[in-house]
Design a protein around this motif. Sequence first.
Motif, PDB file in Angstrom:
ATOM      1  N   ILE A 116      -4.640   0.463 -11.766  1.00  0.00           N
ATOM      2  CA  ILE A 116      -3.279   0.957 -11.554  1.00  0.00           C
ATOM      3  C   ILE A 116      -3.105   1.432 -10.111  1.00  0.00           C
ATOM      4  O   ILE A 116      -2.117   1.111  -9.459  1.00  0.00           O
ATOM      5  CB  ILE A 116      -2.943   2.071 -12.564  1.00  0.00           C
ATOM      6  N   LYS A 117      -4.072   2.186  -9.620  1.00  0.00           N
ATOM      7  CA  LYS A 117      -3.997   2.706  -8.250  1.00  0.00           C
ATOM      8  C   LYS A 117      -3.983   1.566  -7.241  1.00  0.00           C
ATOM      9  O   LYS A 117      -3.202   1.579  -6.288  1.00  0.00           O
ATOM     10  CB  LYS A 117      -5.180   3.651  -7.992  1.00  0.00           C
ATOM     11  N   VAL A 118      -4.822   0.576  -7.436  1.00  0.00           N
ATOM     12  CA  VAL A 118      -4.872  -0.559  -6.509  1.00  0.00           C
ATOM     13  C   VAL A 118      -3.547  -1.329  -6.556  1.00  0.00           C
ATOM     14  O   VAL A 118      -3.019  -1.727  -5.514  1.00  0.00           O
ATOM     15  CB  VAL A 118      -6.075  -1.472  -6.816  1.00  0.00           C
ATOM     16  N   GLU A 119      -2.984  -1.522  -7.741  1.00  0.00           N
ATOM     17  CA  GLU A 119      -1.690  -2.197  -7.861  1.00  0.00           C
ATOM     18  C   GLU A 119      -0.584  -1.406  -7.155  1.00  0.00           C
ATOM     19  O   GLU A 119       0.292  -1.993  -6.505  1.00  0.00           O
ATOM     20  CB  GLU A 119      -1.336  -2.421  -9.329  1.00  0.00           C
ATOM     21  N   GLN A 120      -0.623  -0.086  -7.270  1.00  0.00           N
ATOM     22  CA  GLN A 120       0.357   0.751  -6.574  1.00  0.00           C
ATOM     23  C   GLN A 120       0.188   0.629  -5.061  1.00  0.00           C
ATOM     24  O   GLN A 120       1.182   0.549  -4.331  1.00  0.00           O
ATOM     25  CB  GLN A 120       0.218   2.213  -7.001  1.00  0.00           C
ATOM     26  N   ASP A 121      -1.050   0.611  -4.593  1.00  0.00           N
ATOM     27  CA  ASP A 121      -1.317   0.446  -3.164  1.00  0.00           C
ATOM     28  C   ASP A 121      -0.778  -0.893  -2.666  1.00  0.00           C
ATOM     29  O   ASP A 121      -0.180  -0.970  -1.592  1.00  0.00           O
ATOM     30  CB  ASP A 121      -2.817   0.524  -2.868  1.00  0.00           C
ATOM     31  N   ILE A 122      -0.992  -1.951  -3.439  1.00  0.00           N
ATOM     32  CA  ILE A 122      -0.517  -3.284  -3.058  1.00  0.00           C
ATOM     33  C   ILE A 122       1.007  -3.291  -2.955  1.00  0.00           C
ATOM     34  O   ILE A 122       1.566  -3.812  -1.991  1.00  0.00           O
ATOM     35  CB  ILE A 122      -1.025  -4.351  -4.055  1.00  0.00           C
TER      36      ILE A 122
END
Length: 88
Positions: free
Chosen positions: A28-34
């Motif tokens: 989830i965090k990586v998707e938000q960063d992207i």
Amino acid sequence: MLPFIQKKLQDNRLVVDGTLSAHGNARIKVEQDIAFLTDRIDAMKVHPRPNTMLIEHYQSMLKSRESVLKWLMDGCDDETTSISERSA
């Protein structure tokens, strides 16, 4: 800090008690960063005087996050599988 902000920060932690959270927070965090980086890059490109060095830096960060997301997704057959179950 306001209590509801502290709770939200705790819910989004990637590491809990020294181990990677088993609740999918990393993905989830990586998707938000992207999403954030993609939006920033797009906004910066249409700026009257775009900062090309910063855009390149953000693009490098985006490429890195996309690689991490791919790695996270390849390492798990089922998004709901916990990290402890995968390592067993």
